[in-house]
Write a protein that holds these residues in place. Sequence first.
Motif, PDB file in Angstrom:
ATOM      1  N   PHE A  86      12.010  12.622  -2.714  1.00  0.00           N
ATOM      2  CA  PHE A  86      11.578  13.273  -1.477  1.00  0.00           C
ATOM      3  C   PHE A  86      10.144  13.778  -1.582  1.00  0.00           C
ATOM      4  CE2 PHE A  86      11.274  17.346   0.900  1.00  0.00           C
ATOM      5  CZ  PHE A  86      11.370  16.836   2.194  1.00  0.00           C
ATOM      6  N   VAL A  87       9.812  14.382  -2.720  1.00  0.00           N
ATOM      7  CA  VAL A  87       8.455  14.893  -2.929  1.00  0.00           C
ATOM      8  C   VAL A  87       7.448  13.743  -2.952  1.00  0.00           C
ATOM      9  CG1 VAL A  87       6.936  16.077  -4.557  1.00  0.00           C
ATOM     10  CG2 VAL A  87       9.221  16.985  -4.104  1.00  0.00           C
ATOM     11  N   ILE A  88       7.788  12.658  -3.672  1.00  0.00           N
ATOM     12  CA  ILE A  88       6.903  11.499  -3.734  1.00  0.00           C
ATOM     13  C   ILE A  88       6.711  10.896  -2.347  1.00  0.00           C
ATOM     14  CG2 ILE A  88       6.725   9.121  -4.553  1.00  0.00           C
ATOM     15  CD1 ILE A  88       5.972  11.054  -6.680  1.00  0.00           C
ATOM     16  N   GLU A  89       7.792  10.848  -1.576  1.00  0.00           N
ATOM     17  CA  GLU A  89       7.723  10.309  -0.215  1.00  0.00           C
ATOM     18  C   GLU A  89       6.721  11.090   0.635  1.00  0.00           C
ATOM     19  OE1 GLU A  89      10.684   9.876   3.672  1.00  0.00           O
ATOM     20  OE2 GLU A  89      11.375  10.826   1.831  1.00  0.00           O
ATOM     21  N   LEU A  90       6.827  12.418   0.606  1.00  0.00           N
ATOM     22  CA  LEU A  90       5.904  13.241   1.391  1.00  0.00           C
ATOM     23  C   LEU A  90       4.482  13.129   0.858  1.00  0.00           C
ATOM     24  CD1 LEU A  90       7.961  16.495   2.077  1.00  0.00           C
ATOM     25  CD2 LEU A  90       7.722  14.445   3.488  1.00  0.00           C
ATOM     26  N   ALA A  91       4.343  13.067  -0.475  1.00  0.00           N
ATOM     27  CA  ALA A  91       3.013  12.929  -1.064  1.00  0.00           C
ATOM     28  C   ALA A  91       2.371  11.610  -0.646  1.00  0.00           C
ATOM     29  CB  ALA A  91       3.104  13.008  -2.592  1.00  0.00           C
ATOM     30  N   PHE A  92       3.178  10.561  -0.581  1.00  0.00           N
ATOM     31  CA  PHE A  92       2.694   9.251  -0.145  1.00  0.00           C
ATOM     32  C   PHE A  92       2.129   9.356   1.276  1.00  0.00           C
ATOM     33  CE2 PHE A  92       3.084   5.055   1.656  1.00  0.00           C
ATOM     34  CZ  PHE A  92       2.796   4.192   0.611  1.00  0.00           C
ATOM     35  N   ILE A  93       2.878   9.971   2.174  1.00  0.00           N
ATOM     36  CA  ILE A  93       2.441  10.092   3.564  1.00  0.00           C
ATOM     37  C   ILE A  93       1.174  10.935   3.658  1.00  0.00           C
ATOM     38  CG2 ILE A  93       3.075  10.970   5.837  1.00  0.00           C
ATOM     39  CD1 ILE A  93       6.011  10.400   5.076  1.00  0.00           C
ATOM     40  N   VAL A  94       1.172  12.074   2.964  1.00  0.00           N
ATOM     41  CA  VAL A  94       0.013  12.966   3.012  1.00  0.00           C
ATOM     42  C   VAL A  94      -1.232  12.270   2.467  1.00  0.00           C
ATOM     43  CG1 VAL A  94      -0.981  15.067   2.013  1.00  0.00           C
ATOM     44  CG2 VAL A  94       1.339  15.098   2.926  1.00  0.00           C
ATOM     45  N   SER A  95      -1.090  11.554   1.349  1.00  0.00           N
ATOM     46  CA  SER A  95      -2.245  10.924   0.723  1.00  0.00           C
ATOM     47  C   SER A  95      -2.839   9.839   1.610  1.00  0.00           C
ATOM     48  CB  SER A  95      -1.848  10.338  -0.637  1.00  0.00           C
ATOM     49  OG  SER A  95      -2.968   9.809  -1.308  1.00  0.00           O
ATOM     50  N   TYR A  96      -2.002   8.983   2.155  1.00  0.00           N
ATOM     51  CA  TYR A  96      -2.515   7.890   2.969  1.00  0.00           C
ATOM     52  C   TYR A  96      -3.102   8.392   4.285  1.00  0.00           C
ATOM     53  CZ  TYR A  96      -1.015   4.039   0.011  1.00  0.00           C
ATOM     54  OH  TYR A  96      -0.905   3.148  -1.018  1.00  0.00           O
ATOM     55  N   LEU A  97      -2.413   9.325   4.938  1.00  0.00           N
ATOM     56  CA  LEU A  97      -2.959   9.861   6.179  1.00  0.00           C
ATOM     57  C   LEU A  97      -4.209  10.680   5.915  1.00  0.00           C
ATOM     58  CD1 LEU A  97       0.197  10.899   8.251  1.00  0.00           C
ATOM     59  CD2 LEU A  97      -1.341   8.971   8.622  1.00  0.00           C
ATOM     60  N   GLY A  98      -4.205  11.449   4.830  1.00  0.00           N
ATOM     61  CA  GLY A  98      -5.378  12.239   4.498  1.00  0.00           C
ATOM     62  C   GLY A  98      -6.597  11.384   4.255  1.00  0.00           C
ATOM     63  N   ALA A  99      -6.393  10.222   3.629  1.00  0.00           N
ATOM     64  CA  ALA A  99      -7.524   9.344   3.329  1.00  0.00           C
ATOM     65  C   ALA A  99      -7.970   8.534   4.532  1.00  0.00           C
ATOM     66  CB  ALA A  99      -7.152   8.407   2.183  1.00  0.00           C
ATOM     67  N   ALA A 141       3.904   7.899 -12.714  1.00  0.00           N
ATOM     68  CA  ALA A 141       3.150   6.643 -12.640  1.00  0.00           C
ATOM     69  C   ALA A 141       2.956   6.230 -11.187  1.00  0.00           C
ATOM     70  CB  ALA A 141       3.875   5.553 -13.423  1.00  0.00           C
ATOM     71  N   LEU A 142       3.998   6.370 -10.389  1.00  0.00           N
ATOM     72  CA  LEU A 142       3.902   6.058  -8.960  1.00  0.00           C
ATOM     73  C   LEU A 142       2.861   6.954  -8.291  1.00  0.00           C
ATOM     74  CD1 LEU A 142       5.288   4.255  -6.793  1.00  0.00           C
ATOM     75  CD2 LEU A 142       6.781   6.192  -6.304  1.00  0.00           C
ATOM     76  N   LEU A 143       2.829   8.217  -8.696  1.00  0.00           N
ATOM     77  CA  LEU A 143       1.864   9.156  -8.128  1.00  0.00           C
ATOM     78  C   LEU A 143       0.432   8.730  -8.460  1.00  0.00           C
ATOM     79  CD1 LEU A 143       1.405  11.950  -6.728  1.00  0.00           C
ATOM     80  CD2 LEU A 143       1.441  12.948  -9.019  1.00  0.00           C
ATOM     81  N   VAL A 144       0.190   8.371  -9.716  1.00  0.00           N
ATOM     82  CA  VAL A 144      -1.160   8.008 -10.157  1.00  0.00           C
ATOM     83  C   VAL A 144      -1.620   6.703  -9.526  1.00  0.00           C
ATOM     84  CG1 VAL A 144      -2.551   7.309 -12.152  1.00  0.00           C
ATOM     85  CG2 VAL A 144      -1.011   9.274 -12.332  1.00  0.00           C
ATOM     86  N   PHE A 145      -0.764   5.682  -9.579  1.00  0.00           N
ATOM     87  CA  PHE A 145      -1.194   4.350  -9.198  1.00  0.00           C
ATOM     88  C   PHE A 145      -1.086   4.064  -7.706  1.00  0.00           C
ATOM     89  CE2 PHE A 145       0.122   3.543 -13.710  1.00  0.00           C
ATOM     90  CZ  PHE A 145      -1.171   3.348 -14.191  1.00  0.00           C
ATOM     91  N   VAL A 146      -0.097   4.623  -7.044  1.00  0.00           N
ATOM     92  CA  VAL A 146       0.154   4.284  -5.637  1.00  0.00           C
ATOM     93  C   VAL A 146      -0.236   5.422  -4.707  1.00  0.00           C
ATOM     94  CG1 VAL A 146       1.893   3.602  -3.952  1.00  0.00           C
ATOM     95  CG2 VAL A 146       2.008   2.701  -6.279  1.00  0.00           C
ATOM     96  N   VAL A 147       0.329   6.610  -4.937  1.00  0.00           N
ATOM     97  CA  VAL A 147       0.094   7.724  -4.012  1.00  0.00           C
ATOM     98  C   VAL A 147      -1.380   8.121  -4.000  1.00  0.00           C
ATOM     99  CG1 VAL A 147       0.648  10.131  -3.540  1.00  0.00           C
ATOM    100  CG2 VAL A 147       2.460   8.549  -4.205  1.00  0.00           C
TER     101      VAL A 147
END
Length: 345
Positions: free
Chosen positions: A32-45, A260-266
Amino acid sequence: MADSDTTAPKGFLAELRDAVSTRAALLVIGVFVIELAFIVSYLGAFHSPAPHRIPVAVVAPAPVRGQVVGRLNALPGDPVRARTATDRAEARRLILRRTVDAAVVINPSGTTDTLLVASAGGPSVAQTAGQIAQDVERANGRTVRVTDIRPPHRADGRGLSSFYLVIGLIVGGYVASSALAMSHGARPANVHRTTIRLGSLALLSTASGLGGAIIVDPVFGALPGHFGALWGIGALTTFTAAAVGMALQVLFGQLGVGLALLVFVVLGNPSAGGVYPSSLLPPFWSAIGQALPTGAATTLVRNTVYFNGNGTALAWWVLAAWAAGGLLVSYAASVRGRRALGAAA
């Protein structure tokens, strides 16, 4: 008489505890945390790209050269960082060496100037530089003609093949290390097992680099003419992701997969300069992009194919440093684990 049911009915909370273990609950929370981080990172960028200090060269007659540079550097919001170039040839060299992204060539005998860009280095920044130049020229009663001195290959579309190639290689690397961890445990039992696992990942990385080069060169023709270089870059990129993924799993167990998902993808994908280059990203993503493997590898592929390897020194060092860090952490953890077992015995 029939046997009576000896299993007493359980309440809902008891059933919930049996159905969802604490470990499973923590994993779901982590997802759940990774999911929200993914959304925040992509929208933020990506939600509102804006130019910031795009490096631009200015070719103009000596009497007005300083005025043009000063006018560009004084634009509201600091969209460009202008410098002078002696002539059109030097401006062209600066672009192809990746020192600047664009160059304005002032025509002293007319009202139509030229903007030199290299859209292979990022179509979005070339378009943004063109728009800024048109706005500035229009305000001064002049017009500008855009000349693209290094467009992407016809089969490269919008110049995103480098980015997509790197994403595939990175994903392959950290997924491979995760698969080995799930099959044989996140922490190798000893140094020999660590060597065997890293050797297996190195072989996979070599094959991945070869496969990626075949796909983008002879199969699709998107990045032609640099087969050997792309093979080597692809192998290093995959191994870097695999070694870092293994190191994170050695340190943090299954949590390392999420890291790893956080570093490479998020964090890595939106900051890599694939969709938008660093000069169009917000400060945080612009700052971290070229320090992460995804951004470094994207720059390495793109500049090798289109700019004769110019501007790649930092990218080589970044990938090498991440790969070396993954190796050192994995071996250090193995040695420490062996000593701990020896002390316990």
